[in-house]
Design an enzyme around this catalytic site. Sequence first.
Site: not given
Ligand code: CP3
Length: 346
Positions: A25, A29, A74, A149
């Site tokens: 990640r 943000r 994602d 999920y």
């Molecule tokens: O830079 C990177 O790592 C690439 C982008 C990436 C995202 N999600 C972007 C994202 C990657 C590799 C993921 C994988 C992902 N998504 C995982 C596995 C990695 C981990 O963190 O364990 C999981 C469990 C998810 C599911 C998911 N999607 C979660 C738990 C969340 C966060 C929710 C929150 O708002 O806190 C997301 C949303 C998400 N995916 C964001 C990003 C940058 C934040 C969304 C936003 O911009 O509001």
Amino acid sequence: MTQESRFLLACQGKAHDTVPVWFMRQAGRYQESYRALRTRYSMLELARSPRLMRDVTVRPVEELGVDAAILFSDIMVPLTGLGLDFDIQENVGPVVRDPIRTAGQVAQIPPFRSDLVDYVYEGTQLTVEALGPIPLIGFAGAPFTLASYLVEGRPSRTYRATKEMMWNNPAVFQGLLEVLSDMVIEHLRRQAGAGAQALQVFDSWIGAVGQADYQRAVLPHMMRIFGALKDLGIPLIYFGVGTQHLLSAMAATGATVIGVDWRTHLPEVRHTLGAEVVLMGNLDPERVVAGTAAALSGAEEIVKQMAGDPRYIFNLGHGVPKETNPEVLRELVSRVHEWGRLGEGS
Ligand code: CP3
């Protein structure tokens, strides 16, 4: 002659100049540039536009000096190709409209149509072109983490409905992991086909599963996935959180690189798993929120223990928290490179 990537060299256990570093990640943000984009687009709009995806993926490489990029997408995105409807809610995470609980629902999931998410592969290609010598890591969620999920319908602490299905309806659960595994294989192969130089499988929540259940219900799927990707000849990374009890099984899946969280002591993991596997990790992500001193002292300890190990990649033990000051990450990258040189080569 172009400089060979130290990230890819470490994945192959070949000599390289210093410890490679990238962050899970690293696009998100905590970046001002990302927050600015998010005032105009939702997370999913960014992930469905090949050009925006490319721009978001490339930026942390420029801002931080990391040795690899990870595709901005994602784990939920390819579920569109299975006809499954979801949303990503800010500060909540993935939410699924109709949680999957019954045999009928699993039976109705159509075969994966990767053409429905062609934007991911188009974005991969654009990103690889833009990155030049920096390698791109493609990724997918692992079947258990995706199932958590789909079955719960939203993020969960207990994974109660998922575990209930695993124990009370094992055939249904196995059927679900089966269709998800087919999807994961195809989705990753298409990213590799579009130019991704490494692939990571995120099994973020697998640590909630006991060793015996993992062996019985999950490991066969992971072995099938990594087995089906092997002929690509590129590094395959397998990551999960809270996986101390699962590491030996995870290393037996055929993955080239094992990503571990901050709870483990890397020299101990090296001792347990042997010299062949590549290890990735594992600074406590809260250290980068706590500030430069906490981040650097933790990183120095890890890097000095692992520098000289040709199969080691620095990362956090999980994703970059959104409260992180990017300046801390920048400093961290340059110091890891500096400390990593001390133990390397010769
Ligand atoms: O830079 C990177 O790592 C690439 C982008 C990436 C995202 N999600 C972007 C994202 C990657 C590799 C993921 C994988 C992902 N998504 C995982 C596995 C990695 C981990 O963190 O364990 C999981 C469990 C998810 C599911 C998911 N999607 C979660 C738990 C969340 C966060 C929710 C929150 O708002 O806190 C997301 C949303 C998400 N995916 C964001 C990003 C940058 C934040 C969304 C936003 O911009 O509001």
